[in-house]
Design a protein around this motif. Structure first.
Motif, mmCIF file in Angstrom:
data_model
loop_
_atom_site.group_PDB
_atom_site.id
_atom_site.type_symbol
_atom_site.label_atom_id
_atom_site.label_comp_id
_atom_site.label_asym_id
_atom_site.label_seq_id
_atom_site.Cartn_x
_atom_site.Cartn_y
_atom_site.Cartn_z
ATOM 1 N N ALA A 97 -29.088 4.910 13.102
ATOM 2 C CA ALA A 97 -27.664 4.013 13.406
ATOM 3 C C ALA A 97 -28.419 2.751 12.653
ATOM 4 O O ALA A 97 -27.859 2.141 11.766
ATOM 5 C CB ALA A 97 -27.226 4.719 14.191
ATOM 6 N N TYR A 106 -23.150 2.245 5.109
ATOM 7 C CA TYR A 106 -21.735 1.945 6.792
ATOM 8 C C TYR A 106 -21.746 3.635 6.706
ATOM 9 O O TYR A 106 -20.879 3.792 7.844
ATOM 10 C CB TYR A 106 -21.014 1.166 6.299
ATOM 11 N N MET A 107 -21.292 4.014 5.727
ATOM 12 C CA MET A 107 -20.578 5.329 6.259
ATOM 13 C C MET A 107 -21.428 6.341 6.572
ATOM 14 O O MET A 107 -21.535 6.965 7.103
ATOM 15 C CB MET A 107 -20.283 5.697 4.687
ATOM 16 N N GLN A 110 -22.053 6.193 10.419
ATOM 17 C CA GLN A 110 -21.239 6.692 12.078
ATOM 18 C C GLN A 110 -21.073 7.802 12.591
ATOM 19 O O GLN A 110 -21.390 8.297 13.507
ATOM 20 C CB GLN A 110 -19.796 6.418 11.217
ATOM 21 N N GLN A 114 -22.182 7.876 16.479
ATOM 22 C CA GLN A 114 -21.226 8.718 17.376
ATOM 23 C C GLN A 114 -22.351 9.124 17.869
ATOM 24 O O GLN A 114 -22.156 9.421 19.303
ATOM 25 C CB GLN A 114 -20.455 9.001 16.408
ATOM 26 N N LEU A 138 -21.027 1.379 15.589
ATOM 27 C CA LEU A 138 -19.823 1.474 15.212
ATOM 28 C C LEU A 138 -19.012 0.307 14.478
ATOM 29 O O LEU A 138 -18.601 0.689 13.431
ATOM 30 C CB LEU A 138 -19.262 2.633 15.805
ATOM 31 N N SER A 141 -20.575 -1.250 11.262
ATOM 32 C CA SER A 141 -20.601 -0.028 10.486
ATOM 33 C C SER A 141 -18.778 -0.103 9.535
ATOM 34 O O SER A 141 -18.845 -0.130 8.430
ATOM 35 C CB SER A 141 -20.882 1.592 10.913
ATOM 36 N N SER A 142 -18.318 -0.154 10.242
ATOM 37 C CA SER A 142 -16.385 -0.121 10.135
ATOM 38 C C SER A 142 -16.201 -1.672 9.843
ATOM 39 O O SER A 142 -15.562 -1.607 8.923
ATOM 40 C CB SER A 142 -16.101 0.035 11.815
ATOM 41 N N GLN A 150 -10.193 -0.083 13.215
ATOM 42 C CA GLN A 150 -11.134 0.435 13.181
ATOM 43 C C GLN A 150 -12.360 -0.388 13.957
ATOM 44 O O GLN A 150 -13.181 -0.111 15.291
ATOM 45 C CB GLN A 150 -11.912 1.157 12.974
#
Length: 345
Positions: A97, A106-107, A110, A114, A138, A141-142, A150
């Motif tokens: 990550a 960034y996608m 996640q 997670q 998280l 990246s959001s 988010q």
């Protein structure tokens, strides 16, 4: 051949015990596909299956088999083995990550983040400070994906954990404030961003020292905000501090390489090098575009870039830089150390 046929197949309803529901690994909706390799991970569709595979699952697929397969009976050794594997998966998912975040993917961050959060929760329990790094990954990246609502949710979760943990150390607090600073920068609340970056620098200096590269990265983020506010004098002062700190750090690495190594080995991984490269290029560009150019400052930053490339295993890039007429005068020092060392190796 389609992606789903390569590593995924539809779940056979009769193979699922009565009363057991299979849920998607990413969204926890009813699952219709399973991974054909481990057969223990499920998805609502090919989109989430592919996202998880690219994000993290390909790295941990087989590691999941022993911890997700039902054990015939309980044993203390089996419990220890499960904990060991969970810890290993947590380390892998966090590293993946972080690497993808540095690379701006960034996608793909996640799913890995997670899973990092899930493993940390399984190991340490809910609502503990060990979960904060996962929440921040998280959140950041959001932010990168432009999903600020988010990002706020993840950031709020991290803040809540830190607030209820008075013994939380400065390392975690600096990470929290750095992420909050980035969030507020993205939102356009520059004063709030500066406040959080100032707290970031304070806690980072407590943990690592004032002259550490981790701390000076906070100065860089503050400088970027001052640029947006039009306060260039303050920004360039902070950029100078960043350049000085990185020059000192890279020089030490280079001297160590000259003394102890007979071959060139990269001193940074690809994602770290890319992040530092981007930061130094930003400072160099700001210096070159400044109405009052500081030639020595420009030379210092250029030298930093050259050492970074050299230590990253790309000496040819250094040679190309020194051959450019616009930078040759400011990079005379490179001919003395970097290139002479290159010729020996």
């Amino acid at each position: 051949m389609s992606f789903s046929r390569t590593i995924g197949s539809f779940i056979i309803p009769l193979s699922i015990p009565k009363g057991v529901k299979k849920l998607c690994e990413l969204c926890e909706k009813p699952a219709h596909l399973q991974c054909t390799k481990c057969r223990l991970t499920f998805y609502c569709g090919t989109e989430h299956q592919q996202a998880d595979w690219v994000g993290i699952h390909d790295r941990i697929c087989q590691l999941l088999v022993p911890i997700r397969s039902p054990a015939p009976f309980y044993s203390l050794q089996a419990d220890r083995d499960t904990h060991r594997i969970q810890t290993r998966i947590k380390q892998i998912s966090r590293a993946v990550a972080q690497s993808k975040l540095f690379e701006g993917k960034y996608m793909e961050v996640q799913p890995a983040a997670q899973f990092f959060l899930r493993c940390a929760t399984d190991i340490f329990g809910p609502g503990v400070v060990q979960l904060v790094p996962a929440y921040l990954l998280l959140a950041e990246s959001s932010v990168g994906l432009g999903s600020l609502s988010q990002a706020k949710r993840f950031m709020s979760a991290a803040e809540w954990v830190v607030l209820r943990s008075p013994d939380c150390g400065p390392a975690v607090r600096h990470q929290l404030h750095r992420s909050l600073g980035r969030l507020y920068t993205m939102m356009g609340n520059l004063d709030a961003a500066l406040l959080h970056f100032a707290n970031d620098v304070y806690y980072a200096s407590e943990e690592y020292g004032l002259d550490n590269t981790v701390t000076c990265d906070g100065y860089f983020l503050m400088a970027n905000v001052f640029i947006q506010k039009g306060e260039r004098l303050i920004a360039h002062s902070l950029y100078s501090e960043v350049a000085r700190t990185w020059h000192s750090h890279l020089t030490k690495l280079f001297e160590s390489l000259k003394q102890n190594s007979t071959s060139l080995e990269p001193s940074f991984d690809k994602s770290q090098r890319a992040e530092v490269d981007q930061m130094l290029r930003t400072i160099l560009e700001a210096g070159e575009n400044n109405s009052i150019q500081n030639k020595s400052q420009i030379a210092l930053v250029a030298h930093c870039l050259a050492m970074l490339w050299f230590l990253g295993g790309d000496p040819q890039k250094v040679r190309h830089l020194t051959e450019l007429p616009d930078t040759a005068a400011s990079l005379l020092i490179l001919h003395h150390d970097l290139l002479s060392f290159q010729l020996k190796h």
